[in-house]
Design an enzyme around this catalytic site. Sequence first.
Site, PDB file in Angstrom:
ATOM      1  CD  GLU A 200      -3.226  -0.672   2.017  1.00 37.60           C
ATOM      2  OE1 GLU A 200      -3.903   0.358   1.834  1.00 37.60           O
ATOM      3  OE2 GLU A 200      -3.420  -1.452   2.966  1.00 37.60           O
ATOM      4  CG  HIS A 216       7.812 -29.421   4.325  1.00 41.59           C
ATOM      5  ND1 HIS A 216       8.441 -30.631   4.588  1.00 41.59           N
ATOM      6  CD2 HIS A 216       7.766 -28.754   5.506  1.00 41.59           C
ATOM      7  CE1 HIS A 216       8.734 -30.693   5.886  1.00 41.59           C
ATOM      8  NE2 HIS A 216       8.341 -29.572   6.463  1.00 41.59           N
ATOM      9  NE  ARG A 296     -10.851   0.809   0.620  1.00 40.38           N
ATOM     10  CZ  ARG A 296     -10.002   1.688   1.142  1.00 40.38           C
ATOM     11  NH1 ARG A 296     -10.145   2.985   0.888  1.00 40.38           N
ATOM     12  NH2 ARG A 296      -9.013   1.287   1.924  1.00 40.38           N
TER      13      ARG A 296
END
Length: 306
Positions: A200, A216, A296
Amino acid sequence: MSNVYERWKEFYEDAISRDIPGVKTAEKIAYFGIGGSGIPGEVLKLLDLPVEYKLFRSYKVNVDSKTTVVAVSYSGNTAETLAGVKRAQELGVKEIIVITSGGKLKEIAESKGYPLLSLPQGYQTRFIFPYIFTYLVRILNQSTGSNYRVQDLVDGIQDNFTMLSEVSTRIANRITGKVPIFYASDLLPIAERFKQEVNENAKYPAFFSQLPEANHNEIELYSSQQGNQFIPIVIPSDKIDEATASLINAELIYPPYKSILKNISGMFLIAGLASVKLASQLNIKAEELRIIPKIRERTHNLLMGG
């Protein structure tokens, strides 16, 4: 914009001094929040919680009538959180604690008589973490009988501010020209925050990954030419984390304290300062957002109509 993070001690102190409404004893707690309003709920998992705790960083929530909901939206207009609150009401939830600076969520709290904790206006959500998280710890103490020392959040900054700032400079310099991947095991929410702050504030690619799971699969990328574009950064909490860091030649950010609250405030400060220093190096305006506000708005139209 680094001066906002440099005011965090003041923010924590203000959040501690503010009156908060009385809240009922909680059997279960559910946290609704997303983005900068969501990460405080993730960090709350680092504490020893004496009640069942669920975190919903989405509009899809599943709670029952015995749950105490903590709904957090800095703007008060976050569609996912508003949709979650509406669903909680439909499911019969009676205790909804609201943390916001205004908007529709504040209107709901006032009309329903929900406990309301106010946030200062005029900031980006990520800059207000000290208020949200301090409120959360105080709510936890009040509703569950926990006894966390909120002053530790202040002390985590003021006890070693110069050192924390120096670490942030080191991290910003190491990231430049590379894509950081932040690794952690027990402290994974802190790694996530580093990633978010770089995204951001610096508008820069960054990722986070969990140890020991990454041992892994993911760490094999550092054996290839493609791996040279990444800089691994480990936030260790045990010997396995340190072994991983040694093997992949990672940068280390050691939590400086024994207190979890001091480590949260101190490490979050490092993340904020490092990201704005990186933004400065890249000639990027840390406080400016261009794409996030657009999604948004689209999300709000999809979930709430408009």
